[in-house]
Design a protein around this motif. Sequence first.
Motif, mmCIF file in Angstrom:
data_model
loop_
_atom_site.group_PDB
_atom_site.id
_atom_site.type_symbol
_atom_site.label_atom_id
_atom_site.label_comp_id
_atom_site.label_asym_id
_atom_site.label_seq_id
_atom_site.Cartn_x
_atom_site.Cartn_y
_atom_site.Cartn_z
ATOM 1 N N GLY A 266 -36.048 -16.601 -28.772
ATOM 2 C CA GLY A 266 -34.752 -16.220 -28.253
ATOM 3 C C GLY A 266 -34.741 -14.790 -27.781
ATOM 4 N N GLU A 267 -33.795 -14.487 -26.905
ATOM 5 C CA GLU A 267 -33.605 -13.110 -26.454
ATOM 6 C C GLU A 267 -33.144 -12.241 -27.624
ATOM 7 O OE1 GLU A 267 -34.425 -11.967 -23.406
ATOM 8 O OE2 GLU A 267 -35.093 -13.997 -22.934
ATOM 9 N N THR A 268 -32.441 -12.881 -28.571
ATOM 10 C CA THR A 268 -31.983 -12.193 -29.772
ATOM 11 C C THR A 268 -32.541 -12.928 -30.988
ATOM 12 O OG1 THR A 268 -29.995 -13.561 -30.004
ATOM 13 C CG2 THR A 268 -29.800 -11.550 -28.642
ATOM 14 N N LEU A 269 -32.491 -12.288 -32.138
ATOM 15 C CA LEU A 269 -32.919 -12.932 -33.366
ATOM 16 C C LEU A 269 -32.029 -14.134 -33.673
ATOM 17 C CD1 LEU A 269 -34.892 -12.931 -35.692
ATOM 18 C CD2 LEU A 269 -33.470 -11.231 -36.845
ATOM 19 N N GLU A 270 -30.739 -14.020 -33.389
ATOM 20 C CA GLU A 270 -29.825 -15.140 -33.592
ATOM 21 C C GLU A 270 -30.259 -16.366 -32.779
ATOM 22 O OE1 GLU A 270 -28.593 -12.023 -32.975
ATOM 23 O OE2 GLU A 270 -26.949 -11.645 -34.402
ATOM 24 N N GLU A 271 -30.603 -16.149 -31.499
ATOM 25 C CA GLU A 271 -31.053 -17.250 -30.660
ATOM 26 C C GLU A 271 -32.338 -17.877 -31.198
ATOM 27 O OE1 GLU A 271 -31.459 -16.071 -26.580
ATOM 28 O OE2 GLU A 271 -29.298 -16.107 -26.223
ATOM 29 N N ALA A 272 -33.236 -17.052 -31.716
ATOM 30 C CA ALA A 272 -34.485 -17.577 -32.272
ATOM 31 C C ALA A 272 -34.210 -18.435 -33.506
ATOM 32 C CB ALA A 272 -35.445 -16.437 -32.600
ATOM 33 N N PHE A 273 -33.262 -18.026 -34.350
ATOM 34 C CA PHE A 273 -32.869 -18.835 -35.510
ATOM 35 C C PHE A 273 -32.256 -20.162 -35.045
ATOM 36 C CE2 PHE A 273 -32.712 -16.670 -39.813
ATOM 37 C CZ PHE A 273 -33.627 -15.677 -39.514
ATOM 38 N N GLU A 274 -31.406 -20.111 -34.005
ATOM 39 C CA GLU A 274 -30.816 -21.337 -33.459
ATOM 40 C C GLU A 274 -31.910 -22.267 -32.936
ATOM 41 O OE1 GLU A 274 -26.845 -18.944 -31.857
ATOM 42 O OE2 GLU A 274 -28.221 -19.815 -30.396
ATOM 43 N N ALA A 275 -32.869 -21.689 -32.231
ATOM 44 C CA ALA A 275 -33.932 -22.484 -31.622
ATOM 45 C C ALA A 275 -34.831 -23.129 -32.670
ATOM 46 C CB ALA A 275 -34.750 -21.616 -30.666
ATOM 47 N N VAL A 276 -35.154 -22.414 -33.742
ATOM 48 C CA VAL A 276 -36.021 -23.011 -34.765
ATOM 49 C C VAL A 276 -35.265 -24.101 -35.522
ATOM 50 C CG1 VAL A 276 -35.679 -21.506 -36.787
ATOM 51 C CG2 VAL A 276 -37.941 -22.442 -36.306
ATOM 52 N N ALA A 277 -33.955 -23.978 -35.647
ATOM 53 C CA ALA A 277 -33.157 -25.052 -36.251
ATOM 54 C C ALA A 277 -33.200 -26.296 -35.365
ATOM 55 C CB ALA A 277 -31.720 -24.586 -36.484
ATOM 56 N N LEU A 278 -33.136 -26.112 -34.055
ATOM 57 C CA LEU A 278 -33.278 -27.237 -33.122
ATOM 58 C C LEU A 278 -34.654 -27.873 -33.263
ATOM 59 C CD1 LEU A 278 -31.599 -25.952 -29.849
ATOM 60 C CD2 LEU A 278 -31.015 -28.023 -31.108
ATOM 61 N N ALA A 279 -35.679 -27.046 -33.371
ATOM 62 C CA ALA A 279 -37.043 -27.566 -33.544
ATOM 63 C C ALA A 279 -37.150 -28.372 -34.829
ATOM 64 C CB ALA A 279 -38.046 -26.414 -33.545
ATOM 65 N N LEU A 280 -36.494 -27.900 -35.899
ATOM 66 C CA LEU A 280 -36.503 -28.630 -37.170
ATOM 67 C C LEU A 280 -35.907 -30.023 -36.992
ATOM 68 C CD1 LEU A 280 -36.840 -28.770 -40.295
ATOM 69 C CD2 LEU A 280 -34.500 -27.865 -40.425
ATOM 70 N N PHE A 281 -34.739 -30.103 -36.378
ATOM 71 C CA PHE A 281 -34.097 -31.402 -36.226
ATOM 72 C C PHE A 281 -34.821 -32.279 -35.212
ATOM 73 C CE2 PHE A 281 -30.971 -29.693 -38.964
ATOM 74 C CZ PHE A 281 -30.491 -30.804 -39.632
ATOM 75 N N ASP A 282 -35.523 -31.669 -34.248
ATOM 76 C CA ASP A 282 -36.275 -32.479 -33.306
ATOM 77 C C ASP A 282 -37.525 -33.080 -33.939
ATOM 78 O OD1 ASP A 282 -36.209 -33.398 -30.460
ATOM 79 O OD2 ASP A 282 -38.238 -32.564 -30.519
ATOM 80 N N VAL A 283 -37.963 -32.561 -35.059
ATOM 81 C CA VAL A 283 -39.025 -33.222 -35.823
ATOM 82 C C VAL A 283 -38.488 -34.541 -36.378
ATOM 83 C CG1 VAL A 283 -40.396 -33.089 -37.965
ATOM 84 C CG2 VAL A 283 -40.290 -31.124 -36.430
ATOM 85 N N MET A 284 -37.204 -34.562 -36.719
ATOM 86 C CA MET A 284 -36.597 -35.720 -37.376
ATOM 87 C C MET A 284 -36.011 -36.747 -36.409
ATOM 88 S SD MET A 284 -34.787 -33.945 -40.670
ATOM 89 C CE MET A 284 -34.027 -32.538 -39.888
ATOM 90 N N VAL A 285 -35.373 -36.275 -35.325
ATOM 91 C CA VAL A 285 -34.704 -37.159 -34.367
ATOM 92 C C VAL A 285 -34.823 -36.574 -32.961
ATOM 93 C CG1 VAL A 285 -32.988 -37.993 -36.047
ATOM 94 C CG2 VAL A 285 -32.442 -36.030 -34.601
ATOM 95 N N ASN A 286 -34.379 -37.323 -31.986
ATOM 96 C CA ASN A 286 -34.309 -36.820 -30.615
ATOM 97 C C ASN A 286 -33.024 -35.999 -30.485
ATOM 98 O OD1 ASN A 286 -34.001 -36.378 -27.877
ATOM 99 N ND2 ASN A 286 -34.628 -38.437 -27.290
ATOM 100 N N VAL A 287 -33.144 -34.675 -30.572
ATOM 101 C CA VAL A 287 -31.948 -33.817 -30.579
ATOM 102 C C VAL A 287 -31.179 -33.862 -29.268
ATOM 103 C CG1 VAL A 287 -32.752 -32.222 -32.366
ATOM 104 C CG2 VAL A 287 -33.238 -31.715 -29.964
ATOM 105 N N ARG A 288 -31.821 -34.267 -28.197
ATOM 106 C CA ARG A 288 -31.127 -34.349 -26.912
ATOM 107 C C ARG A 288 -30.076 -35.457 -26.894
ATOM 108 N NH1 ARG A 288 -36.184 -32.615 -26.250
ATOM 109 N NH2 ARG A 288 -36.543 -30.802 -24.941
#
Length: 142
Positions: A19-41
Motif C-alpha cells: 500500500g501507499e500507506t501502512l493502513e493500505e498495506a494492512f487492508e491488502a494483507v487482510a484481503l490476501a488472507l481471505f482470498d486464501v479461503m474464498v474468492n474475495v472478488r
Amino acid sequence: MREWEHYEHTADIGIRGYGETLEEAFEAVALALFDVMVNVRKVEPKEVRELEVEAEDLEALLYLFLEELLALHEMDGLVFGNFKVKLEKTEEGYRLRARAYGELLDYVKHEPKEEVKAITYHDMRIEKLSDGRWMVQLVPDL
C-alpha cells in the motif's frame, strides 16, 4: 493503491499486502488472507464489522488484527472482501481501528479454497520499500 498477492512458502502459502500507506498495506494483507479461503472478488459488502486492537508494536498489531478477522469468520460465518483501517501511535504502542465489509459465507457463491487455522508470526515482515510503498507479509497456518 493497495495490492496483494500470495507467495510460495514450502508446504504453506504466504500472504503479502502492499500500500501507499501502512493502513493500505494492512487492508491488502487482510484481503490476501481471505482470498486464501474464498474468492474475495465475489464477496459483497452486506455486513460491516468494526474492530479495535492495541499492541506494543506493529507486528503484534498485525497479528491481533488478522486474528480478530479470523475469529469473526469462524464464529459468525462471515467472509470479507473489503477493509478500511486506521492506525495511530499511542503512548503504549499502536491502536488499529478497522471496518470489515462482507457477508455470510455461501459455499456456492464464494468458492471456498483453503481453511486458515491460525494467524502466525512466521515470516512476518512489515517494511517500507525503496519505492516508498509499504509491504506487509506473513504465513498463516493452514
